[in-house]
Enzyme design. Structure first.
Site, PDB file in Angstrom:
ATOM      1  N   HIS A 232       0.816  -1.214   0.000  1.00 42.35           N
ATOM      2  CA  HIS A 232       0.000   0.000   0.000  1.00 42.35           C
ATOM      3  C   HIS A 232       0.851   1.267   0.000  1.00 42.35           C
ATOM      4  O   HIS A 232       0.404   2.328   0.448  1.00 42.35           O
ATOM      5  CB  HIS A 232      -0.943   0.002   1.211  1.00 42.35           C
ATOM      6  CG  HIS A 232      -1.903  -1.138   1.222  1.00 42.35           C
ATOM      7  ND1 HIS A 232      -2.606  -1.522   2.351  1.00 42.35           N
ATOM      8  CD2 HIS A 232      -2.290  -1.989   0.239  1.00 42.35           C
ATOM      9  CE1 HIS A 232      -3.370  -2.560   2.069  1.00 42.35           C
ATOM     10  NE2 HIS A 232      -3.200  -2.865   0.794  1.00 42.35           N
ATOM     11  N   GLU A 262      -3.067  -6.466  -9.765  1.00 44.58           N
ATOM     12  CA  GLU A 262      -1.728  -6.199  -9.234  1.00 44.58           C
ATOM     13  C   GLU A 262      -0.738  -7.134  -9.930  1.00 44.58           C
ATOM     14  O   GLU A 262      -0.975  -8.337 -10.035  1.00 44.58           O
ATOM     15  CB  GLU A 262      -1.715  -6.400  -7.712  1.00 44.58           C
ATOM     16  CG  GLU A 262      -2.708  -5.467  -7.015  1.00 44.58           C
ATOM     17  CD  GLU A 262      -2.916  -5.762  -5.542  1.00 44.58           C
ATOM     18  OE1 GLU A 262      -2.123  -6.544  -4.985  1.00 44.58           O
ATOM     19  OE2 GLU A 262      -3.862  -5.217  -4.961  1.00 44.58           O
ATOM     20  N   GLU A 358      -3.237 -13.455  -3.962  1.00 39.89           N
ATOM     21  CA  GLU A 358      -2.208 -12.431  -4.131  1.00 39.89           C
ATOM     22  C   GLU A 358      -1.001 -12.669  -3.229  1.00 39.89           C
ATOM     23  O   GLU A 358      -0.757 -11.906  -2.294  1.00 39.89           O
ATOM     24  CB  GLU A 358      -2.785 -11.031  -3.906  1.00 39.89           C
ATOM     25  CG  GLU A 358      -3.587 -10.853  -2.625  1.00 39.89           C
ATOM     26  CD  GLU A 358      -4.039  -9.420  -2.434  1.00 39.89           C
ATOM     27  OE1 GLU A 358      -3.203  -8.502  -2.503  1.00 39.89           O
ATOM     28  OE2 GLU A 358      -5.241  -9.216  -2.216  1.00 39.89           O
TER      29      GLU A 358
END
Length: 402
Positions: A232, A262, A358
């Site tokens: 982040h 992503e 992820e």
């Protein structure tokens, strides 16, 4: 002197076309009312952005003011500040009350006008502040207060066909942003320049697909070099250099619904040490996706991927869970914490859930292969496995660019 009201109804203009049909919102409210009945509650006072948006379609902008929604057996009313005028009513399924600033705590007077006093009341314990909890007690004088947040989260975790359709659109928009970013990557470009290219492409695509929507909150985190170490980390003005590791992260927001793409990338070339880590993370990503099927628990999936990394002496570089739910959530409100791929979550995967895979490895800056490696796909759990709704390719064959 003119008597100024504590609240009023400002039904200005025509109702807007919301992201979902009236039937969809009514079905959600029926689910909430079942939870209310099971807990023997007269009214529920919702205060979070995610729950108010889920049950009404209205996504508020607080700016320091309280907002809410009161649901009883017969009413569903959003409560909004006067600064927003008629927009909350236009964007709410059902009724809306506007409270005024002429007197402190008119918000709670508006809530009381629907919820009544001396009744059993549900609220969101994970959102209501201590100050606002005290005001709920003072204004509603409840017979009993119960936390409704876990029940609402369980309801939001199971997606309707209409939600799945919107989430599929969101994943496709995220892909559009990914391709725009790939085209913008070059030596000498700044992170912010690349990020803006991806964001602009997604906002234009959302406006094309959803001409009746409101447009806000879509964003990109595009990181390079050392900045890739956290998932982040914000965008900076760092200039891209040949051989840089990159992290592409696109986040289209459609009527409060979050989706994401992503990908790990490299500028121009990738060294052998980095390639080894990248390929291991891609292998974990593919393995993890194969595990997402009905009957598996979040903890089981997590432990299996942990073992995969441990066999390769890479587990120590893992920094967070392996995936999470999708729906009405974003980086500044809401999450469905019961559906995350972590060791301490025992939720069983069921058809209709939506979850990411992820895996991320972060290697420190003082050694070979330094940087953060992350791949992210969105998967819908089906009756016999999963449906991957992310289309942008992952891995070295496509993502050494510029």
């Amino acid at each position: 002197m003119t008597q100024r009201p504590d609240m009023y109804r400002f039904h200005n203009g025509e109702k807007a076309r919301l992201a979902f049909s009236d039937a969809e919102y009514e079905a959600r409210l029926r689910g909430l009312r079942r939870s209310m009945s099971e807990a023997d509650l007269h009214a529920v006072v919702l205060t979070s952005m995610h729950n108010i948006a889920y049950y009404s379609g209205f996504l508020y902008c607080s700016f320091g003011r309280p907002y809410g929604m009161v649901v009883t057996a017969s009413e569903a009313v959003t409560i909004s500040a006067g600064i927003d005028a008629g927009q909350p009513w236009r964007r709410s399924h059902g009724d809306n009350i506007t409270y005024t600033d002429w007197q402190r705590d008119n918000f709670w007077r508006a809530v009381r006008s629907v919820a009544g006093t001396g009744k059993a009341v549900g609220m969101e314990a994970d959102h209501l502040t201590l100050i606002q909890r005290d005001k709920l007690e003072a204004f509603l004088a409840p017979q009993r207060v119960a936390d409704i947040a876990p029940a609402t989260m369980q309801q939001r975790m199971m997606k309707s066909p209409a939600e799945l359709d919107l989430i599929r659109h969101g994943a496709q928009v995220a892909d559009v942003g990914g391709y725009a970013i790939r085209d913008a990557v070059r030596v000498g470009a700044r992170e912010i320049d690349v990020a803006m290219a991806g964001r602009d492409a997604m906002e234009a695509e959302i406006a094309k697909r959803f001409p009746d929507a409101e447009y806000r909150d879509t964003w990109v985190w595009f990181q390079s070099g050392l900045n890739t170490d956290g998932a982040h980390n914000p965008v900076t003005g760092r200039v891209l250099e040949r051989g840089d590791i990159l992290s592409l992260n696109t986040f289209p927001m459609i009527s409060g619904y979050y989706t994401a793409l992503e990908r790990t990338m490299f500028v121009g070339e990738v060294d052998d040490a980095s390639l080894r880590i990248w390929e291991a993370n891609v292998a974990a990503h593919e393995y993890g996706m194969s595990l997402l099927k009905p009957g598996a628990t979040c903890a089981e999936v997590t432990h299996a991927i942990n073992a995969f990394f441990e066999e390769r002496d890479l587990l120590q570089y893992r920094t967070f869970g392996y995936g999470h739910s999708f729906g009405v959530l974003s980086h500044f409100y809401g999450r469905e914490a019961g559906l995350e791929l972590r060791e301490d979550i025992d939720t069983v995967l069921e058809p209709g859930m939506v979850i990411s895979m992820e895996p991320m490895l972060t290697l420190p800056d003082d050694g070979p292969g330094a940087g953060g490696y992350r791949e992210h796909d969105i998967l819908i759990i089906t009756a016999d496995g999963n449906e991957n709704i992310t289309g942008y390719p992952y891995g070295p064959a496509f993502n050494v660019v510029g």
